[in-house]
Enzyme design. Structure first.
Site, PDB file in Angstrom:
ATOM      1  N   CYS B  51       0.826  -1.197   0.000  1.00 46.86           N
ATOM      2  CA  CYS B  51       0.000   0.000   0.000  1.00 46.86           C
ATOM      3  C   CYS B  51       0.876   1.269   0.000  1.00 46.86           C
ATOM      4  O   CYS B  51       2.041   1.208   0.373  1.00 46.86           O
ATOM      5  CB  CYS B  51      -0.933   0.007   1.209  1.00 46.86           C
ATOM      6  SG  CYS B  51      -0.123   0.387   2.786  1.00 46.86           S
ATOM      7  N   CYS B  54       2.847   2.154   3.266  1.00 43.89           N
ATOM      8  CA  CYS B  54       4.005   1.291   3.526  1.00 43.89           C
ATOM      9  C   CYS B  54       5.139   1.620   2.566  1.00 43.89           C
ATOM     10  O   CYS B  54       6.309   1.572   2.935  1.00 43.89           O
ATOM     11  CB  CYS B  54       3.608  -0.189   3.416  1.00 43.89           C
ATOM     12  SG  CYS B  54       2.722  -0.773   4.880  1.00 43.89           S
ATOM     13  N   CYS B 143      -2.861  -4.713   1.651  1.00 42.25           N
ATOM     14  CA  CYS B 143      -1.414  -4.557   1.593  1.00 42.25           C
ATOM     15  C   CYS B 143      -0.710  -5.814   2.086  1.00 42.25           C
ATOM     16  O   CYS B 143      -1.085  -6.375   3.117  1.00 42.25           O
ATOM     17  CB  CYS B 143      -1.009  -3.359   2.465  1.00 42.25           C
ATOM     18  SG  CYS B 143       0.775  -3.135   2.600  1.00 42.25           S
ATOM     19  N   CYS B 146       1.383  -4.485   5.590  1.00 42.23           N
ATOM     20  CA  CYS B 146       0.693  -4.086   6.824  1.00 42.23           C
ATOM     21  C   CYS B 146      -0.644  -4.789   7.010  1.00 42.23           C
ATOM     22  O   CYS B 146      -1.313  -4.584   8.015  1.00 42.23           O
ATOM     23  CB  CYS B 146       0.488  -2.572   6.869  1.00 42.23           C
ATOM     24  SG  CYS B 146      -0.773  -1.942   5.735  1.00 42.23           S
ATOM     25  N   ASP B 378      -5.930  -6.648  66.184  1.00 42.56           N
ATOM     26  CA  ASP B 378      -6.715  -7.883  66.248  1.00 42.56           C
ATOM     27  C   ASP B 378      -8.205  -7.573  66.206  1.00 42.56           C
ATOM     28  O   ASP B 378      -8.627  -6.431  66.421  1.00 42.56           O
ATOM     29  CB  ASP B 378      -6.405  -8.636  67.547  1.00 42.56           C
ATOM     30  CG  ASP B 378      -5.011  -9.240  67.542  1.00 42.56           C
ATOM     31  OD1 ASP B 378      -4.516  -9.560  68.638  1.00 42.56           O
ATOM     32  OD2 ASP B 378      -4.430  -9.374  66.446  1.00 42.56           O
TER      33      ASP B 378
END
Lengths: 170, 563
Positions: B51, B54, B143, B146, B378
């Site tokens: 793509c 990228c 793509c 990616c 306690d």
């Protein structure tokens, strides 16, 4: 016979083992806490607690290889503790009249500690056998914490034993 | 040819995506970072199914704004960038009729049958005569690097989906951090793409370091942060306590990483809880170790185009914990600190922590809480005076903003709900509160009041000497009552001061100020002589403790408020 009960013993249940190893009146009292920790003590009827007895020595070396004083525990689970069975000796006590008495564990479990105070001050064993004069602290296995008392007598049952002794001797 | 030239001039003057003025620079601005040397890379990656974003990453384009341009525009600009070159070639060899188509077609046949790619879409080959069709690619192929992250998942639809989830979760926040979990096979594909590009650049005598490439996650955040920020109305901040997290998965290619297990077996530890062995970290580690030749043997380079996009598995929101501190008083002699449950059965009703936390959990709308205090008492011991400091961590609260007034109101609500406890100085604090608790528990002194019974009859004079004892050193063995769950040890503790109050022959009250960690009950009754000295030994009697109260915990934290 009911000794003064201080705050230390409030949460303990008393269990008894009489005539251990067939020896007359050598009775022990096991104080069991609600958290399963047990304190081994002499019962009131034990010869060592009778008037006139003088303690000459207390020895935690119970055999050539084993001294209860060398017991070392570490961590929450008390690793390294010497494991005890019902008739495992804890210590040997001698009196001035030449008698020797063996104190037994009475229950199965890990030995946490023995009372070193009685070594330096044997008198407290006779003066306060149920508190400061205790012999040892033992931690039973979690799974066995209920069953250990099966071989022991309740306060009521023990009192009946004492009554029988009284009647038989008279 | 004249026609060609004219058309290209027209395209040059189409206004650029940055809302430009139509000058040459603006139109080409999104690709202005690209140079001659990038052309073969762009061409190669575009042809192999990568793509535009990228592609920009692998050309080391560092300008954030470029990545934010709409997908369609980036695609168009890239193709124009390529055409530019082809036109130049046209001008030089004008006798060639259709050089660009021919070139691309050749590359296409190298890959697969004709012009149908394995994702089923027809590859639209950008031709000079056919620009418009090229721009109207109906199917955007996923793509191959990616897997759609820098495509579909940058679009407004996904942003809206995320924001819908955030808004419906009803959190209070002033900023956000967006964290993304990517499927491990993306690292593998990234590696394959890098090797491909590196090889191509090698032909030009150029090198490409892995670190020069723009990281996928980084580019993704450049694109999505402004969109999320705008939609949510708050800024993105790496330090924000409010986290929006998305987990992406791509089941179709999950097995792509498996070859790494044979190549680098020691990187992959046996899986726990049926989770995949192929964690992101393990895959990255293996990729660092594996040799280039081995990688290329097992993994296609360039990576093949997938059929499907990634899926967003989960969108989750989480707010960082808030801390509320205060001091509590305990007025009941029948209330444990924490719930007392044995074998699933509750032994005593309620607890200090539940009585305090219940209302805080509701107000802050938290998932859970962690209660800590400067020591504890306690079941049968009261806490008087200023009370004991405590801090509660409220986990994943939906509400985080409370004014001082609102905190006061909360305090009142807690106090009205029970007569067994009271809280004061309730306030929001930071995480350092927990450290303060510990400090208070281990270092600070406490004062107590004990009601003592003695076996031996006493007179006033018999106990007066206790008042004069200062800095009394005790040796305390682990009390028998806790010995089942604590290690056997001897503790040295100091009783700083004492003050006695005679009641009658067998009773008196003792006030003491002690070091942190002192067992008071054992100091009174002696615990079979395992705490020395003790009140019994000091009085030469048997002593018992009937009642114990904590008078003060000497810590000046949290800061006192006008209550």
């Amino acid at each position: 016979m009911a000794a003064v009960r201080g705050g230390a013993e409030r949460y303990f249940t008393r269990w008894y083992k009489p005539d251990v190893k067939g020896r007359p009146c050598e009775d022990f009292c096991v104080l069991q806490h609600s958290n399963r920790i047990c304190v081994i003590t002499l019962a009131e009827a034990h010869p060592l607690l009778q008037t006139g007895k003088t303690i000459t020595s207390i020895n935690y070396q119970i055999s050539a290889n084993c001294s209860r004083l060398q017991n070392k525990v570490s961590g929450k689970s008390k690793r390294g503790a010497q494991f005890l069975t019902e008739l495992a000796p804890l210590c040997r006590i001698s009196s001035s009249d030449g008698e020797e008495y063996t104190i037994y564990s009475c229950i199965r479990g890990r030995l946490i500690e023995v009372n070193e105070n009685i070594l330096s001050n044997p008198a407290i064993l006779q003066e306060k056998p149920s508190t400061e004069g205790y012999i040892a602290v033992v931690l039973p296995k979690f799974e066995e914490s209920k069953s250990i008392t099966q071989g022991l007598l309740t306060q009521k049952e023990y009192e009946e034993v004492l009554l029988k002794r009284l009647n038989s001797s008279s | 040819m004249w026609l060609l030239l004219r058309r290209s001039r027209e395209t040059r003057y189409v206004p650029g995506v940055g809302g430009g003025s139509g000058f040459v620079e603006t139109e080409l601005s999104s690709m202005s970072s690209l140079t001659e040397k990038d052309r073969p890379i762009v061409q190669l990656l575009l042809n192999t199914g990568t793509c535009p974003r990228c592609i920009l990453r692998f050309c080391c384009v560092g300008s954030q704004t470029v990545y934010r341009h709409p997908y369609k525009d980036l695609m168009k600009d890239l193709k124009d960038f390529l055409k530019n070159n082809q036109e130049k070639e046209d001008m030089v060899c004008f006798d060639v009729v259709d050089p660009p188509c021919k070139r691309i077609r050749l590359e296409d046949t190298e890959e697969g049958p004709d012009d149908v790619k394995h994702n089923g879409t027809l590859q639209q080959i950008p031709s000079v005569n056919d620009e418009n069709t090229a721009m109207e690619n109906s199917a955007v192929e996923v793509c191959n690097v990616c897997l759609g992250i820098l495509q579909e998942f940058c679009e407004v639809d996904f942003v809206k989906k995320v924001c819908q989830k955030v808004n419906s979760a009803d959190y209070q926040f002033t900023s956000f951090v967006f964290s993304v979990s990517l499927p491990p096979q993306l690292s593998v594909r990234e590696r394959a793409a890098w090797l491909l590009v590196k090889q191509e650049m090698g032909k030009l005598g150029l090198s490409l370091a892995k670190d020069d490439i723009v990281q996928l996650k980084e580019a993704y955040k450049w694109i999505i942060h402004p969109q999320l920020s705008e939609e949510l109305g708050v800024p993105a901040d790496g330090k924000s306590l409010f986290e929006v997290s998305v987990v992406f998965a791509h089941p179709e290619t999950d097995e792509e990483c498996h070859f790494l297990a044979t190549a680098c077996p020691d990187c992959f530890k046996p899986a726990k809880n049926k989770q995949s062995v192929f964690t992101r970290m393990a895959v990255i580690k293996a990729l660092e170790k594996i040799k280039e030749e081995d990688f290329l043997k097992h993994f296609p380079c360039p990576p093949c185009s997938p059929k499907n996009l990634c899926v967003a598995l989960e969108i989750q929101c989480n707010n960082g914990a808030v801390f509320v501190a205060g001091r509590y008083n305990k007025y009941s002699r029948n209330l444990p600190q924490t719930p007392w449950i044995i074998d699933g059965e509750r032994k005593l009703e309620s607890s200090v922590e539940e009585l305090i936390s219940e209302h805080l959990m509701a107000a802050f709308k938290a998932d859970s809480f962690n209660f800590s205090s400067s020591g504890r008492e306690d079941v049968d011991v009261r806490t008087l005076g200023n009370g004991r400091p405590f801090a509660i961590e409220l986990v994943n609260p939906r509400r985080i903003h409370f004014t001082a007034e609102e905190m006061k109101g909360l305090q009142q609500t807690i106090n009205n709900s029970s007569d067994k406890i009271k809280v004061r100085d309730l306030q929001l604090v930071t995480r350092e509160a927990i450290g303060r608790m510990k400090e208070g528990e281990e270092e600070k002194t406490k004062t107590y009041s004990a009601l003592i019974w003695t076996d031996k009859a006493i007179q006033k004079e018999d106990i007066a000497f206790l008042d004069d004892i200062k800095e009394l050193k005790l040796d305390q063995k682990t009390p028998l009552r806790v010995l089942h769950r604590r290690p056997l040890a001897v503790r040295c503790r100091i009783i700083h001061t004492m003050k006695s109050e005679y009641i009658d022959e067998h009773h008196f009250r003792l006030h003491l100020k002690t070091q942190a960690g002192t067992y008071i009950k054992e100091f009174v009754h002696g615990d079979f002589g395992r705490t020395k000295p003790n009140v019994g030994s000091l009085l030469n009697s048997t002593a018992d403790i009937l009642e114990l109260d904590v008078e003060s915990v000497d810590v000046d934290w949290p800061p006192a408020l006008d209550n």
